[in-house]
Each structure stands twice: as C-alpha cells, then as structure tokens.
Design a protein around this motif. Structure first.
Motif, PDB file in Angstrom:
ATOM      1  N   GLU A 193       0.839  -1.196   0.000  1.00 51.68           N
ATOM      2  CA  GLU A 193       0.000   0.000   0.000  1.00 51.68           C
ATOM      3  C   GLU A 193       0.876   1.249   0.000  1.00 51.68           C
ATOM      4  O   GLU A 193       2.083   1.179  -0.215  1.00 51.68           O
ATOM      5  CB  GLU A 193      -0.934  -0.016   1.217  1.00 51.68           C
ATOM      6  N   GLY A 194       0.251   2.418   0.211  1.00 49.92           N
ATOM      7  CA  GLY A 194       1.018   3.653   0.301  1.00 49.92           C
ATOM      8  C   GLY A 194       0.547   4.783  -0.577  1.00 49.92           C
ATOM      9  O   GLY A 194       1.203   5.826  -0.652  1.00 49.92           O
ATOM     10  N   GLY A 195      -0.599   4.604  -1.261  1.00 48.61           N
ATOM     11  CA  GLY A 195      -1.124   5.689  -2.085  1.00 48.61           C
ATOM     12  C   GLY A 195      -0.129   6.102  -3.158  1.00 48.61           C
ATOM     13  O   GLY A 195       0.543   5.276  -3.756  1.00 48.61           O
ATOM     14  N   ASP A 196      -0.025   7.406  -3.392  1.00 46.37           N
ATOM     15  CA  ASP A 196       0.900   7.916  -4.410  1.00 46.37           C
ATOM     16  C   ASP A 196       2.150   8.547  -3.787  1.00 46.37           C
ATOM     17  O   ASP A 196       2.823   9.360  -4.407  1.00 46.37           O
ATOM     18  CB  ASP A 196       0.195   8.913  -5.317  1.00 46.37           C
ATOM     19  N   ILE A 197       2.447   8.136  -2.545  1.00 41.92           N
ATOM     20  CA  ILE A 197       3.615   8.652  -1.830  1.00 41.92           C
ATOM     21  C   ILE A 197       4.780   7.670  -2.010  1.00 41.92           C
ATOM     22  O   ILE A 197       4.730   6.535  -1.511  1.00 41.92           O
ATOM     23  CB  ILE A 197       3.318   8.851  -0.334  1.00 41.92           C
ATOM     24  N   GLN A 222      -5.125   2.019  -9.211  1.00 41.82           N
ATOM     25  CA  GLN A 222      -6.215   2.210 -10.154  1.00 41.82           C
ATOM     26  C   GLN A 222      -6.087   3.544 -10.890  1.00 41.82           C
ATOM     27  O   GLN A 222      -5.565   4.524 -10.330  1.00 41.82           O
ATOM     28  CB  GLN A 222      -7.564   2.156  -9.426  1.00 41.82           C
ATOM     29  N   PRO A 223      -6.553   3.613 -12.153  1.00 39.06           N
ATOM     30  CA  PRO A 223      -6.448   4.869 -12.911  1.00 39.06           C
ATOM     31  C   PRO A 223      -7.088   6.058 -12.211  1.00 39.06           C
ATOM     32  O   PRO A 223      -6.640   7.193 -12.394  1.00 39.06           O
ATOM     33  CB  PRO A 223      -7.177   4.530 -14.215  1.00 39.06           C
ATOM     34  N   SER A 227      -2.181   9.400 -12.019  1.00 37.67           N
ATOM     35  CA  SER A 227      -1.934   9.433 -13.456  1.00 37.67           C
ATOM     36  C   SER A 227      -1.067   8.255 -13.867  1.00 37.67           C
ATOM     37  O   SER A 227      -0.423   7.604 -13.037  1.00 37.67           O
ATOM     38  CB  SER A 227      -1.229  10.735 -13.825  1.00 37.67           C
ATOM     39  N   ALA A 228      -1.024   7.993 -15.172  1.00 40.33           N
ATOM     40  CA  ALA A 228      -0.232   6.876 -15.679  1.00 40.33           C
ATOM     41  C   ALA A 228       1.252   7.070 -15.385  1.00 40.33           C
ATOM     42  O   ALA A 228       1.962   6.120 -15.034  1.00 40.33           O
ATOM     43  CB  ALA A 228      -0.459   6.710 -17.178  1.00 40.33           C
ATOM     44  N   GLY A 229       1.745   8.299 -15.512  1.00 36.04           N
ATOM     45  CA  GLY A 229       3.149   8.560 -15.255  1.00 36.04           C
ATOM     46  C   GLY A 229       3.539   8.296 -13.817  1.00 36.04           C
ATOM     47  O   GLY A 229       4.578   7.675 -13.540  1.00 36.04           O
ATOM     48  N   VAL A 230       2.704   8.753 -12.884  1.00 39.45           N
ATOM     49  CA  VAL A 230       2.963   8.512 -11.461  1.00 39.45           C
ATOM     50  C   VAL A 230       2.901   7.020 -11.162  1.00 39.45           C
ATOM     51  O   VAL A 230       3.747   6.465 -10.452  1.00 39.45           O
ATOM     52  CB  VAL A 230       1.955   9.293 -10.594  1.00 39.45           C
ATOM     53  N   ASN A 232       3.416   4.411 -13.155  1.00 39.09           N
ATOM     54  CA  ASN A 232       4.558   3.676 -13.692  1.00 39.09           C
ATOM     55  C   ASN A 232       5.830   3.915 -12.878  1.00 39.09           C
ATOM     56  O   ASN A 232       6.619   2.992 -12.639  1.00 39.09           O
ATOM     57  CB  ASN A 232       4.778   4.053 -15.152  1.00 39.09           C
ATOM     58  N   ALA A 233       6.039   5.166 -12.442  1.00 38.70           N
ATOM     59  CA  ALA A 233       7.223   5.470 -11.633  1.00 38.70           C
ATOM     60  C   ALA A 233       7.160   4.752 -10.283  1.00 38.70           C
ATOM     61  O   ALA A 233       8.169   4.202  -9.809  1.00 38.70           O
ATOM     62  CB  ALA A 233       7.332   6.984 -11.432  1.00 38.70           C
ATOM     63  N   LEU A 234       5.982   4.744  -9.670  1.00 35.12           N
ATOM     64  CA  LEU A 234       5.829   4.060  -8.388  1.00 35.12           C
ATOM     65  C   LEU A 234       6.011   2.551  -8.533  1.00 35.12           C
ATOM     66  O   LEU A 234       6.645   1.903  -7.688  1.00 35.12           O
ATOM     67  CB  LEU A 234       4.451   4.360  -7.789  1.00 35.12           C
ATOM     68  N   LEU A 235       5.453   1.975  -9.603  1.00 30.35           N
ATOM     69  CA  LEU A 235       5.591   0.533  -9.813  1.00 30.35           C
ATOM     70  C   LEU A 235       7.053   0.140  -9.986  1.00 30.35           C
ATOM     71  O   LEU A 235       7.505  -0.881  -9.452  1.00 30.35           O
ATOM     72  CB  LEU A 235       4.776   0.100 -11.036  1.00 30.35           C
ATOM     73  N   LEU A 236       7.802   0.922 -10.739  1.00 28.28           N
ATOM     74  CA  LEU A 236       9.227   0.638 -10.923  1.00 28.28           C
ATOM     75  C   LEU A 236       9.969   0.667  -9.585  1.00 28.28           C
ATOM     76  O   LEU A 236      10.826  -0.181  -9.319  1.00 28.28           O
ATOM     77  CB  LEU A 236       9.848   1.641 -11.892  1.00 28.28           C
ATOM     78  N   ALA A 237       9.640   1.641  -8.740  1.00 26.57           N
ATOM     79  CA  ALA A 237      10.289   1.746  -7.431  1.00 26.57           C
ATOM     80  C   ALA A 237       9.893   0.581  -6.532  1.00 26.57           C
ATOM     81  O   ALA A 237      10.725   0.037  -5.799  1.00 26.57           O
ATOM     82  CB  ALA A 237       9.928   3.075  -6.773  1.00 26.57           C
ATOM     83  N   VAL A 238       8.617   0.180  -6.592  1.00 24.19           N
ATOM     84  CA  VAL A 238       8.131  -0.906  -5.736  1.00 24.19           C
ATOM     85  C   VAL A 238       8.716  -2.244  -6.158  1.00 24.19           C
ATOM     86  O   VAL A 238       9.237  -3.011  -5.333  1.00 24.19           O
ATOM     87  CB  VAL A 238       6.585  -0.956  -5.773  1.00 24.19           C
ATOM     88  N   THR A 239       8.653  -2.556  -7.446  1.00 15.85           N
ATOM     89  CA  THR A 239       9.128  -3.869  -7.902  1.00 15.85           C
ATOM     90  C   THR A 239      10.642  -4.019  -7.710  1.00 15.85           C
ATOM     91  O   THR A 239      11.136  -5.134  -7.571  1.00 15.85           O
ATOM     92  CB  THR A 239       8.766  -4.106  -9.379  1.00 15.85           C
ATOM     93  N   ALA A 240      11.361  -2.901  -7.686  1.00 16.25           N
ATOM     94  CA  ALA A 240      12.799  -2.969  -7.435  1.00 16.25           C
ATOM     95  C   ALA A 240      13.103  -3.460  -6.020  1.00 16.25           C
ATOM     96  O   ALA A 240      14.201  -3.970  -5.751  1.00 16.25           O
ATOM     97  CB  ALA A 240      13.440  -1.603  -7.658  1.00 16.25           C
TER      98      ALA A 240
END
Length: 421
Positions: A193-197, A222-223, A227-230, A232-240
C-alpha cells in the motif's frame, strides 16, 4: 508456489508460476490475467458455456465481498467455494473486494475492514477474515489491508497509516494462517500500500518482503487514483524492492495499454475484470495484437514514412463508433451497426463472431435481450485472453515493440478469415 522467470525483456518478466493447486500440479503462465467471477460465476455465462472457450486463464478470482454472506453455508459444506460454486479444475485466488464494483471510502479502522454484499456492509476483523478464508479454501489469498487511499489528494499521513495498518494486519493474518489446518495448503500474499507517496510505497514493499509471504499484491494503482506517469514510476520503485522469485499481482488495472505499461514495470499478473466492464457497456473489444512481421510497414519505417509512437501519440478520446469507456472497444448500441452484417470482429474465432453479426448483437442490446450479454462476454473473454497469449509470445520471440505498436494503433478489423496471434 514457485516462479521460474525464463526471460526479462525491457523489464517484462516471462515465466511460469508452478506447483499450484491442492496437489501442486497446476501452473500459470506470466504475464497473465485471472478469470474474474462474482460469487464463483463468470457474469452472463453458465459454467458449460464458459468451457466452450479456449485459452481461458488458469487461475480464477473469487472475492470475499460476494462470499461473506455465505460463510455459514460454506462452513457447513466443509468443501470450500470450489464445490459450492461448481467450479472447474482451476487455481482459486481470493481477494477482498470486487474490482468491478464501487468500494465506498472511510470504513477502515485499526481493527476492521469492510466489504459490501447484497445485504449491506459487513465488518471483518482479522479473525473473521481468516475464518472466511478457511471456509472458502482458496489456493492463494491476500491478507487484510488498508487500501482506502485511492482518492486523489490522499495525504502523506493517511498513506503512512495505511501502510502501518496493512503491515499489522499481515502479521496477524500470518499468525492465524500458520495455525489453520484448513489453510495449510494455501498461500498468503502480502499487500503493498502507500497511495501515491513514493517513500511509503517503498517502505511498504520493503517491510512486506521481509515477511514469509508467497507473493505480492500491488494495491491502489487504479487509474482513478493517480496518473499513468505517477503509477509507472511508483511501480518501478516498488518492484525494485521485491524479490525476483515471487509473483506480483496488480489490482484495478485492465486496459490493454495500461497492461503493457505495467508489465514493463515488472508486474506478472492482472485481475480479469476488464472484459466484464466492456460487456456491461454494451461494447465489444476490438483492437489488434497481431505482432507478426509486416514487410510493407518495415519498408515504410526504414524510409521514414511512418511516424514513431511518440510522434503519433497514443489514442486519447473515443473514435467515431468507439465505446464510451475506452478506445479499445466498439459500441454496438450505436445505430451505425443496425444493418451491419459483418462479424463483431472479422477474423475472430469465438462463437459470437463465427455465428452472429454486429446487426444481430445491436438488435439484442436495444431490445434488452439477455443473450446480448452472453455473446459479448464470450467474445470479450476470448479476445482479452488471446491478447495475453500474444503478449507472452511476443516476449518469447523478442517482438514486444511490434505488439505495442499494434495495440496502440486505431482499432481496425483483422483481415477476413484470419485470427490474430
């Protein structure tokens, strides 16, 4: 549960999730999607009708929101939701909420989460949540979590509280899981979890990865939440922050373009609710995923006659005759289809496209016939499942860019007599 990743292409993980099911003899290919159900049934379809489809997802999603009211019946039956719902031999995954149903905000506390059934709100403590899971007897399920951060503008303080609550819920669920005989063969997934932070997302991923979980559920992307840009950036940070040998399941994302972006960010599995949403709008999925080489296009690209994706841009807004939800669907309620005798999607091999025309489905929709939902659901499930199959094949042969180019083009019918991918 074991994840074997055979290839990583532009961040996309191609592999097989094996040793699944009660006997450990089932497997799921990734990237892939789940078969979305409501109370164990795919909307609009009987189990016999569903079995006429090929390429169905190997894992089926159930939701506690639809099963919580039947806890006493499930406990009396003692054979779980598979027997209760008459499901075929499939891997069962149990989530908390229905991704295709609205989930009111503001009903999570330090001790409970809430789900909504036909009789209204049902509060779940960790002990009741785990008792429900024991009655359902899934193969995998995710722990209780505070996912109430989907609203835009969620504060940093609220995101931090969501992470703290989710970790506390996970610890309690793990204790109960290890003491449960009914869940001894089930796998529990931790929720990030963590929202968009960014800081809270990374903290949630790191702390969840320290727990003995079999995989990870990425919630709150969820969309409507960002935004899509936020995202994607969060997903990259999380999966790392997550181990490579455990699967990552993303909730609430289903559009083909969003799926491609999220797969590039390291996501393995998606919920399969998108075909149902398209069906409910009276629409049919109609986008191309034929990534096979096109000599004419390659010549044009070489000569600079074709624009790149960045120059052309992705499709925004509805094209003429397209569905009200996304540019990947055609709105068969539109009067333009009243006398259109073409198949819904020329070249598609599903029952709907082989036997019926756009005009007939249009007629069923405007007269509110139940058969409209059946035919559209058959087509949409078939088309969506084939898209994921094409995605895996494109990764296998190194043609991901070609697939992406096809998917992002304006929707057009496939050549007569040929099914894509």
């Amino acid at each position: 549960m074991k994840l074997d990743v055979s290839r990583v292409v532009q961040g996309c993980r191609l592999g097989v999730l094996s040793q699944l099911g009660r006997n450990g003899d089932r497997s799921v290919e990734v990237p892939g999607c789940l078969l979305s159900t409501r109370c164990g049934s795919v909307p609009h379809l009987t189990h016999d009708t569903l079995r006429t489809l090929d390429s169905l997802p190997a894992a089926t999603q159930l939701t506690l929101a639809s099963l919580a009211e039947h806890q006493e019946v499930l406990e009396e039956l003692k054979e779980g939701a598979r027997k209760f719902a008459g499901l075929h031999d499939t891997v069962l995954y149990c989530s908390l909420h229905d991704p295709a149903a609205p989930c009111p905000a503001g009903y999570v506390t330090n001790k409970t989460v809430s789900v909504w059934g036909s009789g209204g709100r049902i509060e779940l403590t960790p002990s009741r949540f785990m008792a429900l899971q024991a009655a359902v007897k899934p193969d995998w399920y995710h722990s209780m979590a505070d996912g109430d951060t989907r609203q835009p503008g969620t504060s940093r303080k609220r995101a931090r509280k969501a992470v703290d609550r989710s970790l506390a819920f996970l610890d309690e669920c793990l204790q109960l899981h290890h003491r449960s005989e009914e869940l001894s063969k089930a796998e529990i997934l931790g929720v990030v979890e963590g929202g968009d932070i960014l800081e809270e997302r990374v903290r949630s991923a790191r702390e969840t990865a320290k727990r003995p979980v079999a995989g990870f559920v990425l919630d709150g992307f969820q969309p409507c939440a960002m935004s899509a840009g936020v995202r994607n950036a969060l997903l990259l940070a999380v999966t790392a922050e997550l181990p490579d040998d455990k699967p990552r399941l993303l909730q609430g994302v289903g559009r083909p373009d969003e799926v491609l972006d999220c797969v590039r960010a390291g996501v393995d599995l998606f919920e399969g609710f998108f075909p149902y949403e398209v069906t409910e709008r009276g629409c049919a999925l109609s986008f191309s995923y034929d990534f096979q080489p096109d000599p004419e296009r390659e010549v044009l690209e070489r000569d600079g006659a074709l624009k790149t994706e960045e120059e052309a841009g992705t499709r925004e807004g509805d094209a003429e005759g397209r569905g009200p939800g996304s540019p990947f669907e055609m709105n068969l309620r539109d009067t333009r289809y009243r006398e259109d005798l073409n198949p819904v999607r020329p070249g598609c091999s599903c029952y709907c496209c082989r036997t019926h025309s756009r005009a007939y489905v249009h007629h069923l929709l405007v007269t509110n016939e139940l058969l409209a939902g059946v035919l559209l659901m058959l087509h949409n499930l078939h088309h969506y499942s084939r898209f994921f199959q094409a995605l895996r094949e494109a990764l296998q042969v190194g043609r991901l860019d070609s697939l992406r180019w096809q998917v992002l083009q304006p929707c057009s019918s496939a050549p007569q007599g040929r099914e894509e991918a």
